[in-house]
Design an enzyme around this catalytic site. Structure first.
Site, PDB file in Angstrom:
ATOM      1  N   HIS A   1       0.824  -1.207   0.000  1.00 51.11           N
ATOM      2  CA  HIS A   1       0.000   0.000   0.000  1.00 51.11           C
ATOM      3  C   HIS A   1       0.860   1.260   0.000  1.00 51.11           C
ATOM      4  O   HIS A   1       1.955   1.276   0.549  1.00 51.11           O
ATOM      5  CB  HIS A   1      -0.904  -0.020   1.232  1.00 51.11           C
ATOM      6  CG  HIS A   1      -2.002   0.996   1.174  1.00 51.11           C
ATOM      7  ND1 HIS A   1      -2.728   1.222   0.022  1.00 51.11           N
ATOM      8  CD2 HIS A   1      -2.508   1.835   2.109  1.00 51.11           C
ATOM      9  CE1 HIS A   1      -3.629   2.159   0.272  1.00 51.11           C
ATOM     10  NE2 HIS A   1      -3.510   2.546   1.522  1.00 51.11           N
ATOM     11  N   ASP A   2       0.325   2.321  -0.598  1.00 55.43           N
ATOM     12  CA  ASP A   2       1.026   3.609  -0.655  1.00 55.43           C
ATOM     13  C   ASP A   2       2.384   3.497  -1.332  1.00 55.43           C
ATOM     14  O   ASP A   2       3.388   4.037  -0.859  1.00 55.43           O
ATOM     15  CB  ASP A   2       1.211   4.192   0.753  1.00 55.43           C
ATOM     16  CG  ASP A   2      -0.081   4.733   1.330  1.00 55.43           C
ATOM     17  OD1 ASP A   2      -1.082   4.751   0.599  1.00 55.43           O
ATOM     18  OD2 ASP A   2      -0.087   5.124   2.507  1.00 55.43           O
ATOM     19  N   LEU A   3       2.453   2.787  -2.441  1.00 57.07           N
ATOM     20  CA  LEU A   3       3.703   2.693  -3.194  1.00 57.07           C
ATOM     21  C   LEU A   3       3.969   4.028  -3.870  1.00 57.07           C
ATOM     22  O   LEU A   3       3.212   4.454  -4.739  1.00 57.07           O
ATOM     23  CB  LEU A   3       3.592   1.574  -4.243  1.00 57.07           C
ATOM     24  CG  LEU A   3       4.804   1.372  -5.152  1.00 57.07           C
ATOM     25  CD1 LEU A   3       6.033   1.003  -4.332  1.00 57.07           C
ATOM     26  CD2 LEU A   3       4.507   0.301  -6.191  1.00 57.07           C
TER      27      LEU A   3
END
Length: 354
Positions: A46-48
């Site tokens: 997540h949140d790459l």
């Protein structure tokens, strides 16, 4: 990781921009890292984004562990600080392996352009074959048209609206390997990054963010007014210069009055009216709404606004400081200190230029 984040060296470089060969190296290493995560049953990352990629002692790119989703059997996610989210996340609030590929596509755009470009705008440029507008001017002469076209093609595949049409990490690695050129230059040379140097002291605004002194931050933003909006990306639809435009400007003025009087929930409402109309873009409005969210105990919303302000004005130091404050409030101290340091670097550059 002593050499900080990709965001630092891609968006806020100090001596020279990251070279094309290093950008390709980052893309390949990241694809390999995602493939490894998938093979270990950790396909959901997540949140790459550019803040998640760090550099080791040899300045080789590594994927940090902060985005690995744990204890999430169904892939449900509860927050995001991405400026550009996958379409399916907006619909369902869930992250899938295909969502990670979409985020990888936004990172390819960052590597190509050296700045944050909205995926929709990038896809329009790709459709119009306007690759020159998409590519960082600092890279001129460093790569062939074929290599540039191939990376753009890969980015567009990752950004497909339908998740099933996006490539998986193994396909990403396969596509990127042929683009790698033999080079004996070490990573830190390709990055164009300085070696060593003392830590930069914090300015009064940086100190206020470190102490989470929101009152001091408010005073600084109030004194600054809209001076730093000059030269920022402001979009005006002149054909809409009607009563609607006047209402929009009135919303901003009412928001400013509420902000000055520390009526932060009222300021949020009026600034939201201004933003939602969408005829003008102001990083200062996002910054003021960000602080208003912080004052109202809404740190995730504050972080989202600070990131959006940075999308509009990537070199504005205030955005990094506000991100640091929001990250501190969220308990994400490692990321907060990184944002704080980036704010110091940008503010120093601004002061030197002035």
């Amino acid at each position: 990781m002593p050499h900080e984040t990709l965001a630092k060296h891609l968006f806020h470089w100090e001596t020279q921009p990251m070279k094309w060969a290093m950008r390709l190296r980052v893309a390949l290493y990241l694809a390999e890292a995602l493939e490894y995560c998938t093979s270990k049953g950790r396909a959901l990352y997540h949140d790459l984004n550019a803040y998640r990629i760090v550099f080791d002692d040899d300045a080789n790119p590594r994927l940090s562990c902060f985005g690995l989703m744990k204890n999430s059997r169904d892939g449900k996610s509860y927050s995001t600080n991405l400026a550009f989210t996958p379409p399916e996340y907006l619909r369902t609030g869930r992250v899938t392996p295909e969502s990670v590929t979409y985020s990888f596509g936004t990172l390819l755009l960052d590597l190509l352009s050296g700045k944050h470009i909205p995926p929709s705008h990038a896809l329009d440029l790709i459709r119009d074959r306007n690759l020159q507008m998409l590519t960082d001017s600092c890279l001129e002469g460093q790569f062939s048209n074929d290599d540039g076209t191939e990376l753009v093609r890969l980015a567009s595949r990752c950004l497909q609206y339908e998740p099933r049409e996006r490539p998986n990490p193994r396909s990403l690695v396969t596509a990127l390997i042929p683009l790698q050129k033999e080079t004996e230059e070490p990573s830190h040379v390709l990055m164009g990054m300085p070696q060593g140097g003392p830590a930069m002291p914090l300015t009064p605004l940086g100190e206020a963010c470190l102490r989470m002194d929101l009152t001091a931050i408010h005073e600084i933003l109030e004194d600054l007014a809209y001076k730093d909006d000059e030269g920022a990306a402001t979009e005006l639809s002149f054909h809409m210069w009607t009563s609607q435009m006047q209402d929009t400007l009135n919303s901003k003025k009412k928001g400013d009055v509420a902000f000055r009087h520390k009526e932060f929930k009222t300021a949020i409402d009026y600034y939201t009216q201004f933003i939602d109309v969408g005829t003008m873009v102001s990083p200062t409005v996002y910054a003021r709404r960000s602080l208003s969210h912080l004052m109202s105990d809404m740190p995730q919303e504050a972080l989202d606004d600070a990131v959006q302000a940075q999308v509009i004005s990537p070199i504005w130091h205030i955005t990094s400081y506000l991100q640091a404050s929001a990250l501190f409030a969220l308990g994400r101290e490692n990321e907060a200190h990184i944002a704080l340091k980036e704010g110091s670097v940008l503010e120093e550059k601004k002061n030197v230029t002035s």
